[in-house]
Design a protein around this motif. Structure first.
Motif, PDB file in Angstrom:
ATOM      1  N   SER A 169     -18.700 -41.811 -14.864  1.00 32.61           N
ATOM      2  CA  SER A 169     -18.188 -42.287 -13.578  1.00 32.61           C
ATOM      3  C   SER A 169     -16.710 -41.918 -13.410  1.00 32.61           C
ATOM      4  N   GLY A 170     -15.944 -42.069 -14.487  1.00 28.98           N
ATOM      5  CA  GLY A 170     -14.535 -41.685 -14.422  1.00 28.98           C
ATOM      6  C   GLY A 170     -14.363 -40.201 -14.191  1.00 28.98           C
ATOM      7  N   ARG A 171     -15.258 -39.405 -14.734  1.00 30.31           N
ATOM      8  CA  ARG A 171     -15.161 -37.947 -14.542  1.00 30.31           C
ATOM      9  C   ARG A 171     -15.451 -37.566 -13.088  1.00 30.31           C
ATOM     10  N   GLN A 172     -16.266 -38.353 -12.423  1.00 26.64           N
ATOM     11  CA  GLN A 172     -16.524 -38.097 -11.005  1.00 26.64           C
ATOM     12  C   GLN A 172     -15.244 -38.203 -10.180  1.00 26.64           C
ATOM     13  N   ARG A 173     -14.357 -39.106 -10.568  1.00 22.39           N
ATOM     14  CA  ARG A 173     -13.064 -39.201  -9.888  1.00 22.39           C
ATOM     15  C   ARG A 173     -12.321 -37.874  -9.996  1.00 22.39           C
ATOM     16  N   MET A 174     -12.320 -37.330 -11.225  1.00 20.39           N
ATOM     17  CA  MET A 174     -11.638 -36.063 -11.441  1.00 20.39           C
ATOM     18  C   MET A 174     -12.287 -34.946 -10.628  1.00 20.39           C
ATOM     19  N   LEU A 175     -13.628 -34.903 -10.612  1.00 19.72           N
ATOM     20  CA  LEU A 175     -14.331 -33.828  -9.903  1.00 19.72           C
ATOM     21  C   LEU A 175     -14.097 -33.913  -8.391  1.00 19.72           C
ATOM     22  N   SER A 176     -13.964 -35.132  -7.868  1.00 19.39           N
ATOM     23  CA  SER A 176     -13.699 -35.264  -6.425  1.00 19.39           C
ATOM     24  C   SER A 176     -12.349 -34.635  -6.082  1.00 19.39           C
ATOM     25  N   ARG A 222     -26.166 -55.259  -8.546  1.00 15.16           N
ATOM     26  CA  ARG A 222     -26.129 -55.113  -7.094  1.00 15.16           C
ATOM     27  C   ARG A 222     -24.836 -54.445  -6.658  1.00 15.16           C
ATOM     28  N   GLU A 223     -23.710 -54.850  -7.291  1.00 11.00           N
ATOM     29  CA  GLU A 223     -22.423 -54.254  -6.923  1.00 11.00           C
ATOM     30  C   GLU A 223     -22.379 -52.766  -7.288  1.00 11.00           C
ATOM     31  N   ILE A 224     -22.911 -52.427  -8.432  1.00 10.76           N
ATOM     32  CA  ILE A 224     -22.927 -51.014  -8.848  1.00 10.76           C
ATOM     33  C   ILE A 224     -23.796 -50.196  -7.905  1.00 10.76           C
ATOM     34  N   ARG A 225     -24.943 -50.749  -7.517  1.00  9.87           N
ATOM     35  CA  ARG A 225     -25.822 -50.028  -6.588  1.00  9.87           C
ATOM     36  C   ARG A 225     -25.132 -49.829  -5.244  1.00  9.87           C
ATOM     37  N   GLU A 226     -24.397 -50.824  -4.778  1.00 14.02           N
ATOM     38  CA  GLU A 226     -23.659 -50.678  -3.523  1.00 14.02           C
ATOM     39  C   GLU A 226     -22.616 -49.563  -3.631  1.00 14.02           C
ATOM     40  N   SER A 227     -21.932 -49.497  -4.774  1.00 13.92           N
ATOM     41  CA  SER A 227     -20.926 -48.456  -4.965  1.00 13.92           C
ATOM     42  C   SER A 227     -21.573 -47.078  -5.007  1.00 13.92           C
ATOM     43  N   LEU A 228     -22.732 -46.963  -5.639  1.00 13.92           N
ATOM     44  CA  LEU A 228     -23.417 -45.674  -5.695  1.00 13.92           C
ATOM     45  C   LEU A 228     -23.877 -45.232  -4.298  1.00 13.92           C
ATOM     46  N   ASP A 229     -24.329 -46.177  -3.492  1.00 13.53           N
ATOM     47  CA  ASP A 229     -24.721 -45.836  -2.118  1.00 13.53           C
ATOM     48  C   ASP A 229     -23.494 -45.363  -1.325  1.00 13.53           C
ATOM     49  N   ALA A 230     -22.378 -46.045  -1.502  1.00 16.20           N
ATOM     50  CA  ALA A 230     -21.146 -45.636  -0.823  1.00 16.20           C
ATOM     51  C   ALA A 230     -20.691 -44.266  -1.314  1.00 16.20           C
ATOM     52  N   ALA A 231     -20.887 -43.997  -2.611  1.00 12.73           N
ATOM     53  CA  ALA A 231     -20.508 -42.700  -3.174  1.00 12.73           C
ATOM     54  C   ALA A 231     -21.328 -41.579  -2.546  1.00 12.73           C
ATOM     55  N   GLU A 280      -8.371 -36.270   2.964  1.00 10.58           N
ATOM     56  CA  GLU A 280      -8.668 -37.681   3.200  1.00 10.58           C
ATOM     57  C   GLU A 280     -10.067 -38.036   2.691  1.00 10.58           C
ATOM     58  N   ALA A 281     -11.016 -37.112   2.866  1.00 10.34           N
ATOM     59  CA  ALA A 281     -12.380 -37.363   2.378  1.00 10.34           C
ATOM     60  C   ALA A 281     -12.396 -37.452   0.855  1.00 10.34           C
ATOM     61  N   SER A 282     -11.598 -36.618   0.202  1.00  6.00           N
ATOM     62  CA  SER A 282     -11.542 -36.671  -1.265  1.00  6.00           C
ATOM     63  C   SER A 282     -10.896 -37.966  -1.744  1.00  6.00           C
ATOM     64  N   GLU A 283      -9.928 -38.475  -0.965  1.00  3.96           N
ATOM     65  CA  GLU A 283      -9.308 -39.752  -1.319  1.00  3.96           C
ATOM     66  C   GLU A 283     -10.297 -40.902  -1.131  1.00  3.96           C
ATOM     67  N   SER A 284     -11.115 -40.816  -0.093  1.00  2.56           N
ATOM     68  CA  SER A 284     -12.132 -41.858   0.131  1.00  2.56           C
ATOM     69  C   SER A 284     -13.155 -41.862  -0.999  1.00  2.56           C
ATOM     70  N   LEU A 285     -13.593 -40.663  -1.410  1.00  4.42           N
ATOM     71  CA  LEU A 285     -14.553 -40.566  -2.507  1.00  4.42           C
ATOM     72  C   LEU A 285     -13.922 -41.060  -3.807  1.00  4.42           C
ATOM     73  N   LEU A 286     -12.660 -40.734  -3.989  1.00  9.27           N
ATOM     74  CA  LEU A 286     -11.948 -41.207  -5.179  1.00  9.27           C
ATOM     75  C   LEU A 286     -11.920 -42.730  -5.210  1.00  9.27           C
ATOM     76  N   ALA A 287     -11.628 -43.370  -4.088  1.00  8.32           N
ATOM     77  CA  ALA A 287     -11.559 -44.834  -4.038  1.00  8.32           C
ATOM     78  C   ALA A 287     -12.899 -45.461  -4.409  1.00  8.32           C
ATOM     79  N   VAL A 288     -13.980 -44.831  -3.965  1.00  3.05           N
ATOM     80  CA  VAL A 288     -15.311 -45.354  -4.296  1.00  3.05           C
ATOM     81  C   VAL A 288     -15.546 -45.298  -5.797  1.00  3.05           C
ATOM     82  N   PHE A 289     -15.198 -44.178  -6.415  1.00  2.58           N
ATOM     83  CA  PHE A 289     -15.443 -44.044  -7.850  1.00  2.58           C
ATOM     84  C   PHE A 289     -14.424 -44.807  -8.697  1.00  2.58           C
ATOM     85  N   GLU A 290     -13.252 -45.083  -8.152  1.00  2.00           N
ATOM     86  CA  GLU A 290     -12.329 -45.990  -8.837  1.00  2.00           C
ATOM     87  C   GLU A 290     -12.984 -47.370  -8.943  1.00  2.00           C
TER      88      GLU A 290
END
Length: 420
Positions: free
Chosen positions: A311-318, A361-370, A395-405
């Motif tokens: 999950s942390g690596r996804q932040r980097m990839l975004s 449930r919270e993790i699933r919500e974050s994955l849907d947002a991702a 801005e889209a990359s920052e939004s994706l980053l916030a989700v994976f944070e």
């Protein structure tokens, strides 16, 4: 029959002492020298050690201290030395009875029993102290583990203790042992998260620098650059304090070295060449930070911490995808082609996270947002040739980053991670 080893500093009196001991029913296994007292005590296992030395010295006390830590036995010492300092040294080295000015044969048996009784009494006191110390240390571990669970899951102290106790019963381990596992898991989870942020920030910095070089959103980019730099410094400092320098110090230094160079490059004005130079240092930092993350994960007791790494690596990839697209725009290249490998890696990891059994449930919500943010980033990627498109992509990359944070933090604090 009580058995003993005899150690005499003056050989001529040894036979007399041995005969007197035998005469009162103490079986003398043999006479030994200082140099092999500990070895013979380990080999023959006497019930007591009897020492006769006119003038005991530091060398004798050192041998007796070693005996106490290696093969504890009651020690009875006969001497003519009445020096009080010697008596204190004798007690500190493990002598149980220090008898001055000789002995009478009729008292030998009582003195051996006295030394044995004192030895057993001291042993019992040390065991009690060790037990109290162990319980105190265990209580501190339980309190720390409760605090971790309370902060991570927003539960009460009683509920946190019930979780620990249930895990203790389920695994047939002491609550203290379970608490120690929770503390270790929380520490490694935080270390993986922080080191993973270093990976991400190395790419985010170059993304923002490329945006500046393109002349887009320069003030906004400058603010985020300062924030990213501060976060790197803070994470390096926190890791330096929380992890073992002997185990990870070289890996931390390997991350810090390119960061010093990268920071200097970012202090210069942005243009195409300087951005490329900064990217080269960022790639070195990324490689070293990745090695640090993997080292933390490899020391974990369970494989569940891998999900934090992914999950942390996804932040980097975004951030890497946006960086590659902006660098391509800066050089006139094909953004989609430049980011193709990164895009494939991101989608593969996203599939892994969606299939992972570690979920709430919270993790699933974050994955849907991702998933939604990932779609938006791909749409923005098609518009990267225009200034507006470059800003939208960033801005889209920052939004994706916030989700994976948020998602990475939820994995870090999940009960499955903390409880193993």
């Amino acid at each position: 029959m009580t058995s003993c080893l005899v150690l005499c500093g003056s050989a001529p009196v040894a036979p007399t002492l041995e005969e007197n001991l035998e005469g009162v029913g103490i079986h003398v296994i043999g006479a030994v020298q200082r140099s092999n007292l500990v070895q013979e005590a380990l080999r023959q296992g006497p019930d007591v050690v009897v020492v006769q030395d006119v003038a005991p010295d530091a060398a004798l006390f050192a041998v007796l201290a070693l005996l106490r830590t290696t093969a504890p036995r009651p020690v009875l010492l006969f001497t003519t030395d009445s020096d009080v300092d010697k008596m204190k040294l004798a007690l500190d080295s493990g002598v149980d009875a220090y008898v001055v000015n000789g002995y009478a044969p009729q008292r030998l048996r009582s003195l051996v029993h006295l030394a044995t009784a004192r030895f057993l009494h001291e042993q019992a006191l040390r065991e009690q102290l060790a037990d109290v110390s162990h319980r105190f240390e265990e209580r501190k571990l339980v309190d720390r583990a409760k605090g971790i669970l309370m902060r991570a899951r927003q539960v009460s102290e009683d509920e946190a203790f019930r979780v620990l106790r249930a895990a203790s019963m389920h695994s047939n381990r002491r609550v203290g042992q379970v608490s120690q596992q929770v503390i270790a898991a929380a520490g490694l989870a935080e270390a993986i998260n922080r080191a993973g942020q270093l990976r991400m920030l190395s790419q985010r910095l170059v993304k923002l620098r490329a945006l500046q070089a393109l002349g887009v959103g320069t003030e906004w980019a400058a603010e985020l650059l300062r924030d990213s730099s501060s976060r790197i410094d803070a994470n390096l400092a926190a890791l330096g304090k929380s992890v073992s320098k002997a185990t990870y110090g070289d890996l931390l230094d390997a991350v810090s070295a390119p960061w010093v160079t990268l920071k200097a490059a970012l202090a210069m004005s942005a243009d195409r060449q300087r951005t490329a130079d900064a990217d080269a240092q960022a790639e070195v930092m990324l490689l070293q930070a990745d090695r640090l993350v993997n080292a933390f994960e490899s020391n974990a007791a369970t494989a569940s911490l891998h999900v934090i790494n992914v999950s942390g690596r996804q932040r980097m990839l975004s951030q890497r995808l946006a960086k590659q697209a902006l660098l391509a725009a800066l050089s006139g290249g094909d953004a989609a082609a430049a980011a193709g490998e990164t895009k494939a890696a991101f989608e593969q990891a996203l599939d892994y996270l969606n299939a992972a059994p570690l979920s709430t449930r919270e993790i699933r919500e974050s994955l849907d947002a991702a998933a939604r943010s990932w779609t938006a980033l791909n749409q923005a990627l098609k518009r990267v040739r225009s200034a507006d498109g470059q800003m939208v992509l960033t801005e889209a990359s920052e939004s994706l980053l916030a989700v994976f944070e948020q998602l990475t933090e939820r994995y870090e604090h999940s009960m499955q991670i903390l409880m193993g």
